[in-house]
Design a protein around this motif. Structure first.
Motif, PDB file in Angstrom:
ATOM      1  N   ASP A  31      -4.677   8.782   3.680  1.00  0.00           N
ATOM      2  CA  ASP A  31      -5.052   8.292   2.359  1.00  0.00           C
ATOM      3  C   ASP A  31      -4.314   6.990   2.102  1.00  0.00           C
ATOM      4  OD1 ASP A  31      -6.793  10.381   1.226  1.00  0.00           O
ATOM      5  OD2 ASP A  31      -5.024  11.649   1.482  1.00  0.00           O
ATOM      6  N   TYR A  32      -5.017   6.024   1.510  1.00  0.00           N
ATOM      7  CA  TYR A  32      -4.462   4.710   1.207  1.00  0.00           C
ATOM      8  C   TYR A  32      -4.645   4.435  -0.284  1.00  0.00           C
ATOM      9  CZ  TYR A  32      -4.720   3.875   6.245  1.00  0.00           C
ATOM     10  OH  TYR A  32      -4.573   3.961   7.597  1.00  0.00           O
ATOM     11  N   GLY A  33      -3.626   3.931  -0.933  1.00  0.00           N
ATOM     12  CA  GLY A  33      -3.715   3.584  -2.338  1.00  0.00           C
ATOM     13  C   GLY A  33      -3.144   2.203  -2.597  1.00  0.00           C
TER      14      GLY A  33
ATOM     15  N   THR B   5      -3.961  11.271  -9.441  1.00  0.00           N
ATOM     16  CA  THR B   5      -4.270  11.961 -10.695  1.00  0.00           C
ATOM     17  C   THR B   5      -3.617  11.271 -11.886  1.00  0.00           C
ATOM     18  OG1 THR B   5      -4.497  14.058  -9.520  1.00  0.00           O
ATOM     19  CG2 THR B   5      -4.127  14.194 -11.884  1.00  0.00           C
ATOM     20  N   GLN B   6      -2.430  10.727 -11.673  1.00  0.00           N
ATOM     21  CA  GLN B   6      -1.689  10.048 -12.751  1.00  0.00           C
ATOM     22  C   GLN B   6      -2.167   8.617 -12.987  1.00  0.00           C
ATOM     23  OE1 GLN B   6       2.307  10.436 -11.262  1.00  0.00           O
ATOM     24  NE2 GLN B   6       2.445  12.614 -11.784  1.00  0.00           N
ATOM     25  N   GLY B   7      -3.160   8.156 -12.219  1.00  0.00           N
ATOM     26  CA  GLY B   7      -3.685   6.801 -12.405  1.00  0.00           C
ATOM     27  C   GLY B   7      -2.824   5.712 -11.814  1.00  0.00           C
ATOM     28  N   ALA B   8      -2.056   6.050 -10.780  1.00  0.00           N
ATOM     29  CA  ALA B   8      -1.140   5.079 -10.180  1.00  0.00           C
ATOM     30  C   ALA B   8      -1.846   4.038  -9.316  1.00  0.00           C
ATOM     31  CB  ALA B   8      -0.099   5.810  -9.336  1.00  0.00           C
ATOM     32  N   PHE B   9      -3.122   4.256  -9.000  1.00  0.00           N
ATOM     33  CA  PHE B   9      -3.813   3.363  -8.077  1.00  0.00           C
ATOM     34  C   PHE B   9      -4.946   2.595  -8.736  1.00  0.00           C
ATOM     35  CE2 PHE B   9      -2.596   7.015  -5.166  1.00  0.00           C
ATOM     36  CZ  PHE B   9      -1.453   6.388  -4.698  1.00  0.00           C
ATOM     37  N   ALA B  10      -5.042   1.307  -8.399  1.00  0.00           N
ATOM     38  CA  ALA B  10      -6.194   0.499  -8.793  1.00  0.00           C
ATOM     39  C   ALA B  10      -7.373   0.830  -7.883  1.00  0.00           C
ATOM     40  CB  ALA B  10      -5.857  -0.984  -8.699  1.00  0.00           C
ATOM     41  N   MET B  11      -7.063   1.137  -6.622  1.00  0.00           N
ATOM     42  CA  MET B  11      -8.068   1.495  -5.609  1.00  0.00           C
ATOM     43  C   MET B  11      -7.449   2.515  -4.671  1.00  0.00           C
ATOM     44  SD  MET B  11      -9.359  -2.339  -4.530  1.00  0.00           S
ATOM     45  CE  MET B  11      -7.806  -3.197  -4.846  1.00  0.00           C
ATOM     46  N   HIS B  12      -8.283   3.365  -4.111  1.00  0.00           N
ATOM     47  CA  HIS B  12      -7.803   4.298  -3.085  1.00  0.00           C
ATOM     48  C   HIS B  12      -8.970   4.733  -2.214  1.00  0.00           C
ATOM     49  CE1 HIS B  12      -9.420   7.787  -5.286  1.00  0.00           C
ATOM     50  NE2 HIS B  12      -9.014   7.138  -6.370  1.00  0.00           N
TER      51      HIS B  12
ATOM     52  N   ALA C 139       7.505   7.676   6.354  1.00  0.00           N
ATOM     53  CA  ALA C 139       8.219   6.403   6.240  1.00  0.00           C
ATOM     54  C   ALA C 139       8.760   5.948   7.591  1.00  0.00           C
ATOM     55  CB  ALA C 139       9.358   6.532   5.238  1.00  0.00           C
ATOM     56  N   GLU C 140       8.934   6.883   8.522  1.00  0.00           N
ATOM     57  CA  GLU C 140       9.473   6.534   9.837  1.00  0.00           C
ATOM     58  C   GLU C 140       8.415   5.960  10.772  1.00  0.00           C
ATOM     59  OE1 GLU C 140       9.841   9.855   8.643  1.00  0.00           O
ATOM     60  OE2 GLU C 140      11.648   9.220   7.618  1.00  0.00           O
ATOM     61  N   ALA C 141       7.133   6.089  10.396  1.00  0.00           N
ATOM     62  CA  ALA C 141       6.062   5.611  11.266  1.00  0.00           C
ATOM     63  C   ALA C 141       6.141   4.096  11.402  1.00  0.00           C
ATOM     64  CB  ALA C 141       4.709   6.022  10.710  1.00  0.00           C
ATOM     65  N   LYS C 142       5.803   3.627  12.594  1.00  0.00           N
ATOM     66  CA  LYS C 142       5.786   2.185  12.838  1.00  0.00           C
ATOM     67  C   LYS C 142       4.613   1.566  12.094  1.00  0.00           C
ATOM     68  CE  LYS C 142       7.465   2.636  17.577  1.00  0.00           C
ATOM     69  NZ  LYS C 142       7.122   2.406  18.979  1.00  0.00           N
ATOM     70  N   GLY C 143       4.761   0.304  11.733  1.00  0.00           N
ATOM     71  CA  GLY C 143       3.649  -0.402  11.104  1.00  0.00           C
ATOM     72  C   GLY C 143       4.095  -1.154   9.876  1.00  0.00           C
ATOM     73  N   GLU C 144       3.155  -1.338   8.977  1.00  0.00           N
ATOM     74  CA  GLU C 144       3.401  -2.143   7.790  1.00  0.00           C
ATOM     75  C   GLU C 144       4.494  -1.553   6.912  1.00  0.00           C
ATOM     76  OE1 GLU C 144       0.519  -1.697   4.380  1.00  0.00           O
ATOM     77  OE2 GLU C 144      -0.633  -0.783   5.985  1.00  0.00           O
ATOM     78  N   ALA C 145       5.002  -2.376   6.034  1.00  0.00           N
ATOM     79  CA  ALA C 145       6.033  -1.938   5.091  1.00  0.00           C
ATOM     80  C   ALA C 145       5.365  -1.251   3.906  1.00  0.00           C
ATOM     81  CB  ALA C 145       6.851  -3.146   4.628  1.00  0.00           C
ATOM     82  N   ALA C 146       4.625  -0.214   4.199  1.00  0.00           N
ATOM     83  CA  ALA C 146       3.943   0.547   3.155  1.00  0.00           C
ATOM     84  C   ALA C 146       4.884   1.602   2.608  1.00  0.00           C
ATOM     85  CB  ALA C 146       2.695   1.221   3.726  1.00  0.00           C
ATOM     86  N   HIS C 147       4.510   2.135   1.474  1.00  0.00           N
ATOM     87  CA  HIS C 147       5.265   3.226   0.868  1.00  0.00           C
ATOM     88  C   HIS C 147       4.647   4.518   1.380  1.00  0.00           C
ATOM     89  CE1 HIS C 147       7.593   5.394  -2.061  1.00  0.00           C
ATOM     90  NE2 HIS C 147       6.501   5.909  -2.591  1.00  0.00           N
ATOM     91  N   GLY C 148       5.360   5.240   2.252  1.00  0.00           N
ATOM     92  CA  GLY C 148       4.852   6.487   2.812  1.00  0.00           C
ATOM     93  C   GLY C 148       5.121   7.661   1.892  1.00  0.00           C
TER      94      GLY C 148
ATOM     95  N   ARG D  58       0.823  -1.209   0.000  1.00  0.00           N
ATOM     96  CA  ARG D  58       0.000   0.000   0.000  1.00  0.00           C
ATOM     97  C   ARG D  58       0.858   1.260   0.000  1.00  0.00           C
ATOM     98  NH1 ARG D  58      -4.716  -0.615   4.471  1.00  0.00           N
ATOM     99  NH2 ARG D  58      -2.973  -0.566   5.917  1.00  0.00           N
ATOM    100  N   VAL D  59       0.269   2.303  -0.543  1.00  0.00           N
ATOM    101  CA  VAL D  59       0.837   3.646  -0.466  1.00  0.00           C
ATOM    102  C   VAL D  59      -0.019   4.396   0.547  1.00  0.00           C
ATOM    103  CG1 VAL D  59       1.295   5.777  -1.730  1.00  0.00           C
ATOM    104  CG2 VAL D  59       1.618   3.562  -2.865  1.00  0.00           C
ATOM    105  N   ILE D  60       0.630   5.014   1.537  1.00  0.00           N
ATOM    106  CA  ILE D  60      -0.109   5.668   2.627  1.00  0.00           C
ATOM    107  C   ILE D  60       0.485   7.045   2.889  1.00  0.00           C
ATOM    108  CG2 ILE D  60      -0.849   5.509   5.047  1.00  0.00           C
ATOM    109  CD1 ILE D  60      -0.472   2.528   4.935  1.00  0.00           C
ATOM    110  N   THR D  61      -0.377   7.990   3.196  1.00  0.00           N
ATOM    111  CA  THR D  61       0.104   9.328   3.556  1.00  0.00           C
ATOM    112  C   THR D  61       0.514   9.339   5.030  1.00  0.00           C
ATOM    113  OG1 THR D  61      -2.181  10.032   4.002  1.00  0.00           O
ATOM    114  CG2 THR D  61      -1.261  10.587   1.839  1.00  0.00           C
TER     115      THR D  61
END
Length: 193
Positions: free
Chosen positions: A86-88, A72-79, A52-61, A46-49
Motif C-alpha cells: 500500500d502506498y499513501g 481512515t483518519q484522512g492522512a492521505f491525499a492519494m493512496h 523501515a529496514e527495506a532498501k529503497g526510497e526514504a519512505a515512511h514504512g 510516501r508512506v508504504i507498507t
C-alpha cells in the motif's frame, strides 16, 4: 546542468512521476532534490507498507494495520495498492498546493487516471528505461527474488500509459545526470522552476 531558480517563483502544480519499479524514480528524485528545493518544488515522502529496514526510497514504512488507520483518519491525499504494497501520499500535499507550491510525487501508472481526476492540472512524467537495463537494476537493488523481478518486468510490459493522458516521457536508460537535466528542462519548459 544548473538551472537558475531565481527567475520567478514556481507556480503550484502537482508533478506526478511514474514509471516501472527499478526505473530510477527514487534515484532521480534524490539527485535532483537540491535543485528542486532551490526552485521551490516540494517532494512528498510516501508512506508504504514496507518495513523501515527495506532498501529503497526514504519512505515512511508502516504496518498494514497502521496504514489502514491513517487512511481512515484522512492522512492521505492519494493512496493505492501495487506490487502487494500500500502506498499513501500525505495530505500535506494539498496544503502545499493551496499555498501555490509545486509538489513532486513518486506516483503509480495505474493510479494516474485517478490522480488526474483529482488534480486536473497535474504534470504527468513517465520515467522509462530499456528492459535489459531495468532487469539489471532490479537485480542490483536486491529487494526481490528472480521470480518477483520477472513478474515486475511482465507487469511493466502489460501496464502501458493509457493513450490520451498527456504524459511526458523521460528516458533513464543512460546516466542519472542526463535524466536530472531532462527533468529540470521539462519543469522549466512547463514554467514550474
Amino acid at each position: 546542468m544548473q538551472h537558475d531558480a531565481s527567475r520567478q517563483p514556481c507556480t503550484g502544480r502537482l508533478i506526478f512521476l511514474v514509471g516501472p519499479s527499478g526505473s530510477g524514480k527514487d534515484s532521480l528524485i534524490d539527485a535532483a532534490r537540491q535543485q528542486l528545493a532551490v526552485a521551490g518544488v516540494e517532494i512528498a515522502r510516501r508512506v508504504i507498507t514496507r518495513s523501515a529496514e527495506a532498501k529503497g526510497e526514504a519512505a515512511h514504512g508502516v504496518s498494514p494495520e497502521r496504514f489502514d488507520e491513517m487512511r481512515t483518519q484522512g492522512a492521505f491525499a492519494m493512496h493505492w495498492r501495487a506490487n502487494g504494497l500500500d502506498y499513501g501520499i500525505p495530505a500535506q500535499v494539498d496544503r502545499w498546493l493551496e499555498q501555490g507550491r509545486s509538489v513532486l510525487v513518486n506516483g503509480s501508472r495505474a493510479y494516474l487516471p485517478e490522480a488526474r481526476r483529482r488534480y486536473p492540472g497535474l504534470l504527468a512524467i513517465c520515467l522509462e528505461v530499456r528492459p535489459e537495463v531495468l532487469r539489471k537494476r532490479l537485480q542490483a537493488r536486491g529487494r526481490e527474488t528472480q521470480e518477483q523481478i520477472e513478474q515486475r518486468l511482465a507487469r511493466n510490459a502489460s501496464l502501458p500509459i493509457e493513450p490520451g493522458l498527456a504524459v511526458h516521457v523521460l528516458d533513464n536508460s543512460a546516466t542519472l545526470d542526463a535524466a536530472v537535466a531532462a527533468l529540470l528542462d521539462l519543469l522549466h519548459a512547463e514554467g514550474l522552476c
